[in-house]
Design an enzyme around this catalytic site. Structure first.
Site, short mmCIF file in Angstrom:
data_model
loop_
_atom_site.label_atom_id
_atom_site.label_comp_id
_atom_site.label_asym_id
_atom_site.label_seq_id
_atom_site.Cartn_x
_atom_site.Cartn_y
_atom_site.Cartn_z
N ASP A 133 0.76 -1.25 0.00
CA ASP A 133 0.00 0.00 0.00
C ASP A 133 0.79 1.30 0.00
N CYS A 188 -15.72 -7.88 -17.10
CA CYS A 188 -16.81 -6.95 -16.74
C CYS A 188 -17.93 -6.99 -17.78
N CYS A 191 -21.66 -5.07 -17.96
CA CYS A 191 -22.11 -4.69 -16.61
C CYS A 191 -21.64 -3.27 -16.25
N CYS A 214 -14.81 10.13 -3.79
CA CYS A 214 -15.01 8.79 -3.24
C CYS A 214 -15.18 8.87 -1.72
N CYS A 244 -19.24 -0.22 -4.40
CA CYS A 244 -18.92 -0.60 -5.79
C CYS A 244 -18.28 -1.99 -5.85
N CYS A 248 -20.79 -5.89 -6.99
CA CYS A 248 -20.18 -6.57 -8.15
C CYS A 248 -20.62 -8.04 -8.21
C1 B12 Z 1 -4.80 6.18 -3.37
C2 B12 Z 1 -5.52 4.89 -3.06
C3 B12 Z 1 -6.89 4.96 -2.83
C4 B12 Z 1 -7.71 6.20 -3.14
C5 B12 Z 1 -7.95 6.26 -4.68
C6 B12 Z 1 -8.47 4.92 -5.25
C7 B12 Z 1 -8.41 4.78 -6.76
N1 B12 Z 1 -9.27 3.95 -7.29
O1 B12 Z 1 -7.58 5.42 -7.38
C8 B12 Z 1 -8.98 5.96 -2.27
C9 B12 Z 1 -8.74 6.58 -0.90
C10 B12 Z 1 -10.28 6.52 -2.84
C11 B12 Z 1 -8.94 4.45 -2.14
C12 B12 Z 1 -10.06 3.69 -1.87
C13 B12 Z 1 -10.03 2.31 -1.71
N2 B12 Z 1 -8.93 1.54 -1.66
CO1 B12 Z 1 -7.14 2.17 -2.10
N3 B12 Z 1 -5.37 2.58 -2.61
C14 B12 Z 1 -4.82 3.68 -3.00
C15 B12 Z 1 -3.34 3.42 -3.35
C16 B12 Z 1 -2.46 3.89 -2.18
C17 B12 Z 1 -2.89 4.08 -4.66
C18 B12 Z 1 -3.88 3.87 -5.81
C19 B12 Z 1 -3.60 4.76 -6.99
O2 B12 Z 1 -2.47 4.94 -7.35
N4 B12 Z 1 -4.66 5.31 -7.59
C20 B12 Z 1 -4.57 6.04 -8.79
C21 B12 Z 1 -5.26 5.22 -9.89
C22 B12 Z 1 -5.18 5.98 -11.20
O3 B12 Z 1 -4.53 4.04 -9.90
P1 B12 Z 1 -5.11 2.58 -9.51
O4 B12 Z 1 -6.34 2.72 -8.70
O5 B12 Z 1 -4.01 1.81 -8.91
O6 B12 Z 1 -5.54 2.09 -10.88
C23 B12 Z 1 -4.61 1.61 -11.82
C24 B12 Z 1 -5.25 0.46 -12.53
O7 B12 Z 1 -6.64 0.63 -12.53
C25 B12 Z 1 -4.64 0.58 -13.86
N5 B12 Z 1 -5.42 0.16 -14.99
C26 B12 Z 1 -6.57 0.61 -15.46
N6 B12 Z 1 -6.89 -0.03 -16.58
C27 B12 Z 1 -5.90 -0.89 -16.82
C28 B12 Z 1 -5.69 -1.79 -17.84
C29 B12 Z 1 -4.52 -2.54 -17.81
C30 B12 Z 1 -4.26 -3.45 -18.95
C31 B12 Z 1 -3.57 -2.42 -16.76
C32 B12 Z 1 -2.33 -3.23 -16.70
C33 B12 Z 1 -3.82 -1.52 -15.73
C34 B12 Z 1 -4.97 -0.77 -15.80
O8 B12 Z 1 -4.34 1.94 -14.09
C35 B12 Z 1 -4.42 2.65 -12.93
C36 B12 Z 1 -3.21 3.55 -12.78
O9 B12 Z 1 -2.03 2.99 -13.18
C37 B12 Z 1 -3.32 1.84 -3.51
C38 B12 Z 1 -2.03 1.15 -3.10
C39 B12 Z 1 -0.94 1.28 -4.14
N7 B12 Z 1 0.28 1.50 -3.70
O10 B12 Z 1 -1.18 1.15 -5.34
C40 B12 Z 1 -4.51 1.41 -2.61
C41 B12 Z 1 -5.35 0.23 -3.10
C42 B12 Z 1 -5.62 0.42 -4.56
N8 B12 Z 1 -6.59 0.40 -2.33
C43 B12 Z 1 -7.14 -0.71 -1.96
C44 B12 Z 1 -8.38 -0.81 -1.27
C45 B12 Z 1 -8.69 -2.15 -0.60
C46 B12 Z 1 -9.26 0.28 -1.21
C47 B12 Z 1 -10.73 0.29 -0.74
C48 B12 Z 1 -11.50 -0.99 -1.00
C49 B12 Z 1 -10.80 0.62 0.78
C50 B12 Z 1 -12.20 0.92 1.30
N9 B12 Z 1 -13.11 -0.02 1.37
O11 B12 Z 1 -12.50 2.03 1.69
C51 B12 Z 1 -11.28 1.49 -1.54
C52 B12 Z 1 -11.77 1.02 -2.93
C53 B12 Z 1 -12.36 2.12 -3.76
C54 B12 Z 1 -12.13 1.87 -5.25
N10 B12 Z 1 -13.18 1.62 -5.99
O12 B12 Z 1 -10.98 1.94 -5.68
C55 B12 Z 1 -6.35 -1.93 -2.43
C56 B12 Z 1 -7.04 -2.52 -3.67
C57 B12 Z 1 -7.08 -4.02 -3.74
C58 B12 Z 1 -7.80 -4.49 -4.99
N11 B12 Z 1 -8.29 -5.72 -4.93
O13 B12 Z 1 -7.91 -3.80 -5.98
C59 B12 Z 1 -4.93 -1.25 -2.72
C60 B12 Z 1 -4.11 -1.92 -3.82
C61 B12 Z 1 -4.17 -1.29 -1.38
C62 B12 Z 1 -3.61 -2.67 -1.07
N12 B12 Z 1 -2.31 -2.78 -0.89
O14 B12 Z 1 -4.31 -3.65 -0.99
N13 B12 Z 1 -7.69 3.95 -2.37
S1 SF4 Z 2 -19.81 -4.38 -10.92
FE1 SF4 Z 2 -18.01 -5.70 -11.15
S2 SF4 Z 2 -18.35 -6.81 -13.08
FE2 SF4 Z 2 -19.78 -5.08 -13.03
S3 SF4 Z 2 -18.66 -3.48 -14.15
FE3 SF4 Z 2 -18.27 -3.17 -11.97
S4 SF4 Z 2 -16.36 -4.23 -11.59
FE4 SF4 Z 2 -17.14 -4.99 -13.56
S1 SF4 Z 3 -19.09 3.20 -4.42
FE1 SF4 Z 3 -16.88 2.88 -4.69
S2 SF4 Z 3 -16.18 4.70 -5.81
FE2 SF4 Z 3 -18.21 5.16 -5.00
S3 SF4 Z 3 -17.85 6.17 -3.04
FE3 SF4 Z 3 -18.08 3.97 -2.59
S4 SF4 Z 3 -15.97 3.13 -2.65
FE4 SF4 Z 3 -15.92 5.16 -3.64
#
Ligand code: B12
Ligand code: SF4
Ligand code: SF4
Length: 349
Positions: A133, A188, A191, A214, A244, A248
């Site tokens: 993380d 997905c 959906c 969020c 969200c 799912c």
């Molecule tokens: C900042 C952060 C948050 C922020 C922003 C979340 C977001 N979606 O960006 C906030 C505070 C809102 C948050 C919320 C949550 N988080 Co958070 N968060 C992080 C953190 C520290 C960085 C994420 C980040 O860089 N976000 C910026 C976006 C742009 O990046 P991203 O979400 O990683 O998405 C990447 C992929 O989607 C990818 N992508 C998109 N399309 C494609 C296609 C391909 C082919 C590929 C390869 C990649 C790809 O591109 C994005 C950027 O590179 C990570 C830990 C880490 N070091 O990565 C944990 C992390 C993502 N969080 C996690 C969790 C558990 C949560 C929550 C469930 C907690 C909760 N219940 O409140 C929620 C989930 C909300 C959600 N729908 O995401 C887990 C996710 C586990 C998983 N199974 O995905 C992580 C990985 C922490 C961990 N070590 O477990 N989080």
């Molecule tokens: S609810 Fe789950 S399966 Fe449906 S679009 Fe969202 S991530 Fe994909």
């Molecule tokens: S449904 Fe998902 S994206 Fe929307 S506020 Fe809740 S955790 Fe954030």
């Protein structure tokens, strides 16, 4: 060591450590790095400035860890929570699933550290570094490349047999390990349930979130009081949000009947009383007491200010008039006074 040997070695310890699945990948530039940069440029990360600071290392991990060649990537489920806190002080306040126990930053990292120790003994000349993380690692991208799941439209990493309710952690190593599995395809389809259910419209489009909207950001990461137009949308979420993910179909299929998708929980009289007790406790406890009681849990991250802020919003949205006195006592608070006044106003209507 060949990738196959490494896989067999880790497979042996996987169950003991509670990891559900793992994979490995070389430490090349993340596939989605340009998307990440653009996301930051658009300011969608709000006040999470550390995400900007981490960008150069996320792009080129070797700039910080010169010997690192590959990553072993692990998933560990958090539902049901594997490290429950016996005396968790809240009974009914709505806390997201990942936070209903001890903070994974400690125990997940410790479990990976114990594996690192074992690997280090077997390969004393190699390097093994555990992270989860908070380190400068683009974890979902890394986990996708290691074959742990696909990136869903809710931005979470999902596995067809494990769902998405798992944490991601990784061990960087100097070993050269090539991924032997192809990344999972996107399941997905058509959906859009996650986008449709999000109360604040934070999912702007598939796989793109405005973190500033969020509920997880607003109730955990942010050190501000949320803008007025978002307060009502937070509903009864006291800490984080799961909607969200719980909506799912991949999680619904795996955790049949166990996941709530209610925007606002419909509580019995008994549960409502427990909620009021929780909120009264948070609103009136001293900062010191809150710090002590939540020590070692994710709730400690929000601190006394964040938890009182969240409690005020739930009181307003649930219209809990019996807490008027506790809310009034916060009117003079330098950072919460305006929110307390807003809450009292909501209690009138
Ligand atoms: C900042 C952060 C948050 C922020 C922003 C979340 C977001 N979606 O960006 C906030 C505070 C809102 C948050 C919320 C949550 N988080 Co958070 N968060 C992080 C953190 C520290 C960085 C994420 C980040 O860089 N976000 C910026 C976006 C742009 O990046 P991203 O979400 O990683 O998405 C990447 C992929 O989607 C990818 N992508 C998109 N399309 C494609 C296609 C391909 C082919 C590929 C390869 C990649 C790809 O591109 C994005 C950027 O590179 C990570 C830990 C880490 N070091 O990565 C944990 C992390 C993502 N969080 C996690 C969790 C558990 C949560 C929550 C469930 C907690 C909760 N219940 O409140 C929620 C989930 C909300 C959600 N729908 O995401 C887990 C996710 C586990 C998983 N199974 O995905 C992580 C990985 C922490 C961990 N070590 O477990 N989080
Ligand atoms: S609810 Fe789950 S399966 Fe449906 S679009 Fe969202 S991530 Fe994909
Ligand atoms: S449904 Fe998902 S994206 Fe929307 S506020 Fe809740 S955790 Fe954030």
């Amino acid at each position: 060591m060949t990738p196959q040997e490494m896989k067999s070695l880790i497979d042996e310890t996987l169950e003991d450590l509670g990891f559900s699945h793992f994979g490995f990948t070389s430490l090349s530039k993340p596939l989605s790095f340009e998307f990440y940069k653009e996301w930051l440029n658009q300011g969608l990360h709000g006040d999470m400035k550390y995400l900007e600071d981490h960008a150069p290392i996320k792009e080129d991990p070797r700039s910080k860890w010169p010997r690192a060649q590959s990553a072993l990537v692990f998933a560990i489920p958090y539902f049901p929570h594997p490290e429950k806190k016996q005396d968790f002080p809240l009974k009914q306040a709505r806390v997201s699933l990942y936070a209903q126990g001890m903070d994974y930053h400690f125990w997940f990292k410790e479990r990976m550290a114990s594996l690192c120790k074992k690997l280090q003994e077997l390969m004393p000349n190699e390097e093994f570094l555990p992270f989860t993380d908070s380190s400068p690692v683009l974890e979902r991208d890394l986990a996708k490349r290691a074959g742990l799941g696909w990136v869903g439209k809710n931005t979470c990493l999902i596995h067809p047999k494990k769902g998405s309710l798992f944490f991601i952690g990784e061990i960087y190593t100097s070993l050269k390990l090539q991924t032997e599995v192809a990344p999972l395809p996107d399941f997905c389809g058509t959906c859009t349930r996650c986008i449709d259910i999000c109360p604040t419209g934070a999912l702007l489009e598939p796989r793109k979130m405005d973190a500033r909207k969020c509920i997880s950001y607003l109730t955990i990461e942010s050190r501000q009081v949320p803008p007025e137009n978002l307060r009502e949308k937070i509903g009864d979420w006291f800490f984080g949000c799961d909607l969200c993910q719980t909506v799912c179909p991949w999680n619904q299929k795996i955790f049949k009947g166990q996941l709530s998708i209610e925007q606002n929980l419909n509580l019995s009289k008994e549960s409502e009383d427990l909620l009021i007790e929780d909120l009264r406790y948070i609103l009136s406890a001293s900062g010191k007491k809150i710090g002590r009681v939540f020590l070692g849990t994710p709730l400690a991250r929000a601190g006394s200010f964040g938890l009182k802020r969240n409690a005020l919003i739930v009181v307003a949205n649930k219209k809990i008039k019996s807490l008027k006195e506790e809310v009034t006592a916060l009117l003079e608070h330098d950072k919460l006074g305006e929110l307390a006044a807003w809450t009292l106003d909501r209690l009138k209507s």
